[in-house]
Scaffold this active site. Sequence first.
Site, mmCIF file in Angstrom:
data_model
loop_
_atom_site.group_PDB
_atom_site.id
_atom_site.type_symbol
_atom_site.label_atom_id
_atom_site.label_comp_id
_atom_site.label_asym_id
_atom_site.label_seq_id
_atom_site.Cartn_x
_atom_site.Cartn_y
_atom_site.Cartn_z
ATOM 1 N N PRO A 2 0.700 -1.312 -0.064
ATOM 2 C CA PRO A 2 -0.098 0.069 0.149
ATOM 3 C C PRO A 2 0.932 1.315 0.029
ATOM 4 O O PRO A 2 1.778 1.333 0.929
ATOM 5 C CB PRO A 2 -0.732 -0.147 1.261
ATOM 6 C CG PRO A 2 -0.425 -1.410 1.953
ATOM 7 C CD PRO A 2 0.694 -1.897 1.176
ATOM 8 N N GLU A 3 0.538 2.169 -0.938
ATOM 9 C CA GLU A 3 1.103 3.240 -1.064
ATOM 10 C C GLU A 3 0.349 4.526 -0.330
ATOM 11 O O GLU A 3 -0.886 4.356 0.172
ATOM 12 C CB GLU A 3 1.489 3.915 -2.106
ATOM 13 C CG GLU A 3 2.364 2.984 -3.131
ATOM 14 C CD GLU A 3 2.774 3.385 -4.203
ATOM 15 O OE1 GLU A 3 2.932 4.720 -4.544
ATOM 16 O OE2 GLU A 3 3.327 2.560 -5.169
ATOM 17 N N LYS A 60 3.357 6.706 6.166
ATOM 18 C CA LYS A 60 2.288 5.501 5.489
ATOM 19 C C LYS A 60 2.007 4.861 6.755
ATOM 20 O O LYS A 60 1.445 3.311 6.380
ATOM 21 C CB LYS A 60 3.353 4.618 4.590
ATOM 22 C CG LYS A 60 3.803 5.165 3.355
ATOM 23 C CD LYS A 60 4.524 4.382 2.460
ATOM 24 C CE LYS A 60 3.823 2.998 2.072
ATOM 25 N NZ LYS A 60 4.788 2.326 1.136
ATOM 26 N N ARG A 260 13.780 -2.671 -9.366
ATOM 27 C CA ARG A 260 12.368 -2.476 -9.740
ATOM 28 C C ARG A 260 12.193 -2.174 -11.184
ATOM 29 O O ARG A 260 12.829 -1.671 -11.446
ATOM 30 C CB ARG A 260 11.421 -1.752 -8.807
ATOM 31 C CG ARG A 260 11.966 -1.948 -7.304
ATOM 32 C CD ARG A 260 10.935 -1.309 -6.305
ATOM 33 N NE ARG A 260 9.621 -1.674 -6.455
ATOM 34 C CZ ARG A 260 8.796 -1.309 -5.570
ATOM 35 N NH1 ARG A 260 8.941 -0.681 -4.693
ATOM 36 N NH2 ARG A 260 7.484 -1.835 -5.758
#
Length: 270
Positions: A2-3, A60, A260
């Site tokens: 989750p961002e 976050k 990534r």
Amino acid sequence: MPELPEVQNFAQSIHSNYVGKKFKNIVFHRDNLRYPFEKEKLERIFASGNEFLNCYREGKQIILETSSGAVKVSLGMTGAFKAANQSDVEKHQHVTLNFKNGESLAFVDPRRFGFWKICESNEQKETSCDPLLEKDLLKLFLSETVKNKNISVKDMLMDQKLIGGIGNIYALEALFLAGILPTTRCVDLSILKWKSLAKEIPIILNLAINLGGSSISTYRSFKGDKGSFQNLHKVYGRENEKCLKSGCQGYIKRIAQSGRSSWFCPVCQF
Ligand SMILES: [Zn+2]
């Protein structure tokens, strides 16, 4: 993982559905997530009769504040909050907050990288920049520490010590909108591009918050749906598809960057 938009979505949903209500108890369905639960302290914070005072996002993480203290919850890779029912416990439901009025709030986390940590009153607040504030972002970007960095602008955006809550998806989408190649070194960016980036980041994050976030892999919003921001991704996951910027003839490319994937348009991002 989750961002910021997904975390913000949970914090807002919990705030509007539960703040002001009185707790009945906290129930643990296992002894640990990433760390062991500090059960006694958590039981005091969510003890019978305590009021749910506030719920908000910090970086976050999600802060749950009651009349007896506060807890910081990290969603880890797959954590989620959802409305629950006091009699049923679903698979991967590890914590349940029960309320006096019969409602419940469940914390579900299949991969168990999340954690619940007590906020100590003398604890330092998060010092990273909040990416919803254009002014703060611009101040950070134009500071000596960032402007002169010899790392890529994408790696800088994803450094959680500098900015809280931007991961791969929103970094790449914001860089597309600002017309910046993800591999550009910070030191090589013009002031104009920094300004454009500071403007686009809050716009993209707010749009994603309103749409319930992006569902990549296991993410579900508080309402249990998948969020719909992924339908608006302009570069993320679009290798070899046509660039969506009007008038641009480019095709989206994917490269590996710092372990990534990065997607970008080689024509309109430079
Ligand atoms: Zn393009």
